[in-house]
Design a protein around this motif. Structure first.
Motif, PDB file in Angstrom:
ATOM      1  N   LEU A   1      15.384  -6.301  23.698  1.00  0.00           N
ATOM      2  CA  LEU A   1      14.610  -6.559  24.914  1.00  0.00           C
ATOM      3  C   LEU A   1      15.524  -6.373  26.114  1.00  0.00           C
ATOM      4  O   LEU A   1      16.578  -7.016  26.209  1.00  0.00           O
ATOM      5  CB  LEU A   1      14.042  -7.974  24.918  1.00  0.00           C
ATOM      6  N   ALA A   2      15.138  -5.489  27.028  1.00  0.00           N
ATOM      7  CA  ALA A   2      15.831  -5.343  28.307  1.00  0.00           C
ATOM      8  C   ALA A   2      14.987  -6.001  29.383  1.00  0.00           C
ATOM      9  O   ALA A   2      13.803  -5.683  29.537  1.00  0.00           O
ATOM     10  CB  ALA A   2      16.051  -3.869  28.638  1.00  0.00           C
ATOM     11  N   VAL A   3      15.594  -6.926  30.103  1.00  0.00           N
ATOM     12  CA  VAL A   3      14.931  -7.587  31.226  1.00  0.00           C
ATOM     13  C   VAL A   3      15.601  -7.087  32.502  1.00  0.00           C
ATOM     14  O   VAL A   3      16.752  -7.424  32.785  1.00  0.00           O
ATOM     15  CB  VAL A   3      15.035  -9.123  31.125  1.00  0.00           C
ATOM     16  N   GLU A   4      14.881  -6.242  33.236  1.00  0.00           N
ATOM     17  CA  GLU A   4      15.405  -5.716  34.490  1.00  0.00           C
ATOM     18  C   GLU A   4      15.145  -6.742  35.596  1.00  0.00           C
ATOM     19  O   GLU A   4      14.031  -7.263  35.720  1.00  0.00           O
ATOM     20  CB  GLU A   4      14.750  -4.389  34.820  1.00  0.00           C
ATOM     21  N   LEU A   5      16.179  -7.004  36.389  1.00  0.00           N
ATOM     22  CA  LEU A   5      16.153  -8.112  37.337  1.00  0.00           C
ATOM     23  C   LEU A   5      16.541  -7.664  38.731  1.00  0.00           C
ATOM     24  O   LEU A   5      17.309  -6.710  38.909  1.00  0.00           O
ATOM     25  CB  LEU A   5      17.138  -9.204  36.889  1.00  0.00           C
ATOM     26  N   PHE A   6      16.026  -8.376  39.728  1.00  0.00           N
ATOM     27  CA  PHE A   6      16.519  -8.294  41.088  1.00  0.00           C
ATOM     28  C   PHE A   6      17.424  -9.500  41.342  1.00  0.00           C
ATOM     29  O   PHE A   6      17.029 -10.641  41.069  1.00  0.00           O
ATOM     30  CB  PHE A   6      15.376  -8.342  42.104  1.00  0.00           C
TER      31      PHE A   6
ATOM     32  N   GLU B   1      11.068  -5.696  35.457  1.00  0.00           N
ATOM     33  CA  GLU B   1      10.380  -4.999  34.371  1.00  0.00           C
ATOM     34  C   GLU B   1      10.910  -5.500  33.032  1.00  0.00           C
ATOM     35  O   GLU B   1      12.004  -6.070  32.936  1.00  0.00           O
ATOM     36  CB  GLU B   1      10.623  -3.480  34.455  1.00  0.00           C
ATOM     37  N   LEU B   2      10.136  -5.236  31.965  1.00  0.00           N
ATOM     38  CA  LEU B   2      10.556  -5.504  30.591  1.00  0.00           C
ATOM     39  C   LEU B   2      10.481  -4.211  29.788  1.00  0.00           C
ATOM     40  O   LEU B   2       9.580  -3.394  29.986  1.00  0.00           O
ATOM     41  CB  LEU B   2       9.644  -6.538  29.919  1.00  0.00           C
ATOM     42  N   ALA B   3      11.427  -4.039  28.872  1.00  0.00           N
ATOM     43  CA  ALA B   3      11.372  -2.930  27.907  1.00  0.00           C
ATOM     44  C   ALA B   3      11.739  -3.483  26.540  1.00  0.00           C
ATOM     45  O   ALA B   3      12.766  -4.155  26.394  1.00  0.00           O
ATOM     46  CB  ALA B   3      12.324  -1.813  28.306  1.00  0.00           C
ATOM     47  N   MET B   4      10.891  -3.224  25.533  1.00  0.00           N
ATOM     48  CA  MET B   4      11.113  -3.752  24.184  1.00  0.00           C
ATOM     49  C   MET B   4      11.531  -2.629  23.256  1.00  0.00           C
ATOM     50  O   MET B   4      10.806  -2.222  22.350  1.00  0.00           O
ATOM     51  CB  MET B   4       9.855  -4.461  23.693  1.00  0.00           C
ATOM     52  N   ARG B   5      12.735  -2.128  23.488  1.00  0.00           N
ATOM     53  CA  ARG B   5      13.328  -1.021  22.744  1.00  0.00           C
ATOM     54  C   ARG B   5      14.742  -0.869  23.292  1.00  0.00           C
ATOM     55  O   ARG B   5      15.086  -1.495  24.308  1.00  0.00           O
ATOM     56  CB  ARG B   5      12.541   0.266  23.006  1.00  0.00           C
ATOM     57  N   PRO B   6      15.590  -0.067  22.678  1.00  0.00           N
ATOM     58  CA  PRO B   6      16.860   0.253  23.335  1.00  0.00           C
ATOM     59  C   PRO B   6      16.596   0.801  24.738  1.00  0.00           C
ATOM     60  O   PRO B   6      15.589   1.465  24.983  1.00  0.00           O
ATOM     61  CB  PRO B   6      17.478   1.311  22.412  1.00  0.00           C
ATOM     62  N   HIS B   7      17.523   0.527  25.643  1.00  0.00           N
ATOM     63  CA  HIS B   7      17.256   0.768  27.058  1.00  0.00           C
ATOM     64  C   HIS B   7      18.476   1.393  27.723  1.00  0.00           C
ATOM     65  O   HIS B   7      19.619   1.146  27.321  1.00  0.00           O
ATOM     66  CB  HIS B   7      16.904  -0.557  27.743  1.00  0.00           C
ATOM     67  N   ASN B   8      18.217   2.167  28.772  1.00  0.00           N
ATOM     68  CA  ASN B   8      19.294   2.863  29.498  1.00  0.00           C
ATOM     69  C   ASN B   8      20.380   1.890  29.973  1.00  0.00           C
ATOM     70  O   ASN B   8      21.570   2.215  29.971  1.00  0.00           O
ATOM     71  CB  ASN B   8      18.699   3.615  30.684  1.00  0.00           C
ATOM     72  N   SER B   9      19.994   0.694  30.358  1.00  0.00           N
ATOM     73  CA  SER B   9      20.977  -0.286  30.840  1.00  0.00           C
ATOM     74  C   SER B   9      21.869  -0.806  29.719  1.00  0.00           C
ATOM     75  O   SER B   9      22.868  -1.479  29.986  1.00  0.00           O
ATOM     76  CB  SER B   9      20.266  -1.456  31.532  1.00  0.00           C
ATOM     77  N   GLY B  10      21.527  -0.479  28.464  1.00  0.00           N
ATOM     78  CA  GLY B  10      22.348  -0.898  27.335  1.00  0.00           C
ATOM     79  C   GLY B  10      23.141   0.219  26.690  1.00  0.00           C
ATOM     80  O   GLY B  10      23.826  -0.014  25.689  1.00  0.00           O
TER      81      GLY B  10
END
Length: 375
Positions: free
Chosen positions: A244-249, A260-269
């Motif tokens: 889970l990637a939790v994009e934050l301000f 935003e939320l992403a439930m998969r591998p993510h660019n930020s990881g």
């Protein structure tokens, strides 16, 4: 894995040492993962019969994107196919309206928001809740990398915004006064084990992730811990299985708000491939297979990832000679894609003790591979 993009390609790579038999449902034979995975099915993920046929013989189904229709995932579960993350969780990454409603119900800090029906509704939202214009408009489904997002400065701007012309549901949000964007990446298994990676800074250029710095420089320890705990709580409350990637301000008044939320591998990881003991890809696989999770700790004080976007040179391989000779410690990851201007075709990572040096090394390599510098 449903989806044949670069996330599937890198997840497959992480599964090779574990002896995992990996199958991909890909749109075309030219997709990034389809070029390297041994078992590839070409088909349309929007077709239920195709999904059912693909799922036969699989121990578990997971995803490299959020676009599979929710009702199809429920049908697979009804067939007895383990789907991870499940449809009840994944819908919060598929539908921004559902995500905002659920996070608000849980008391998770988010920008002020409202589903709007027309430009007049946008104007009312701006006046009544957002503190005035500008306002951010988002299609509730399907947007990514800046697509499906508009910043409007007036009701007149909203009147010509594409989502209203297309007749799709639209989410209006306040334009947050933030200092930078952060991302908290966590992984959770079916039996509830969870790990958290260091919170990173994510630098966006024209709506596309450009640079990720791990850990986020200058982030107060208490705010970083709070962001990790927030992501772990979201994963538990939504019953997420996998990454889970939790994009934050990070706001100007020292808070974090969920973007935003992403439930998969993510660019930020992506930095974790080289910069962490266990990468996001390996831990995602461990989670969806309900194996014990790996150590998320960083290998070095600083890791920097920079995306390589397509530029003027369709063949990037001659640039390897310069980049590898200049920096033997550089890690290059290419996705096997045709090079097109602005398209994500790879990324580079560097790590070390000095952030300025690490950042310069990654920036130079990405720019040289793209062709924006030549020395």
């Amino acid at each position: 894995m449903v989806g044949g993009g670069q996330l599937a390609r890198m997840t497959h790579e992480a599964g090779i040492p574990l002896g995992i038999n990996f199958k991909v449902l890909s749109d075309t034979p030219q997709d990034s993962a389809a070029k390297v995975v041994g078992e590839v099915v070409i088909g349309d993920y929007r077709d239920l019969d195709t999904l059912r046929a693909f799922a036969q013989g699989c121990d578990v189904i997971t995803f490299d994107h959020e676009h599979v229709p929710t009702e199809h995932l429920r049908a697979l579960e009804a067939d007895g196919i383990p789907v991870r993350p499940g449809p009840d969780a994944l819908v919060h990454a598929q539908d921004k309206g559902v995500m905002r409603a659920r996070l608000t119900e849980l008391g998770i800090p988010c920008p002020r928001h409202r589903i709007v029906a027309d430009p007049a509704d946008v104007a009312r939202f701006a006046a009544e809740e957002a503190g005035g214009f500008p306002v951010v408009l988002k299609t509730v489904r399907g947007g990514y990398d800046g697509k499906g997002v508009w910043v409007v400065d007036s009701a007149e701007d909203a009147a010509i915004a594409q989502p209203f012309l297309a007749g799709v549901p639209v989410l209006a949000e306040e334009k947050v006064d933030y200092t930078r964007e952060l991302a908290a990446n966590v992984v959770r298994s079916p039996h509830g084990q969870a790990v958290a990676y260091p919170v990173v800074e994510s630098v966006q250029v024209r709506g596309v992730c450009d640079t990720v710095i791990a850990p986020a420089p200058g982030l107060p320890d208490e705010l970083g811990a709070a962001a990790q705990q927030l992501a772990l709580r979201i994963a538990a409350e939504l019953n997420v299985t996998g990454h889970l990637a939790v994009e934050l301000f990070e706001t100007t008044d020292g808070r974090v708000l969920v973007n935003e939320l992403a439930m998969r591998p993510h660019n930020s990881g992506h930095w974790t491939q080289d910069g962490a003991v266990t990468s996001q890809f390996a831990n995602h696989l461990r989670a969806v297979l309900d194996l014990p999770l790996g150590d998320p700790r960083p290998r070095a004080p600083w890791t920097v990832m920079v995306n390589v976007l397509g530029g003027d040179y369709p063949d990037m391989y001659p640039a390897y000679l310069h980049c590898m000779a200049r920096d033997p410690g550089l890690k290059i990851h290419m996705y096997g894609k045709d090079v097109k201007p602005g398209r994500k075709v790879g990324h580079v990572t560097t790590y070390g003790d000095d952030l300025s040096e690490v950042r310069e090394r990654a920036r130079h390599a990405a720019d040289y591979l793209r062709g924006t510098i030549d020395e």
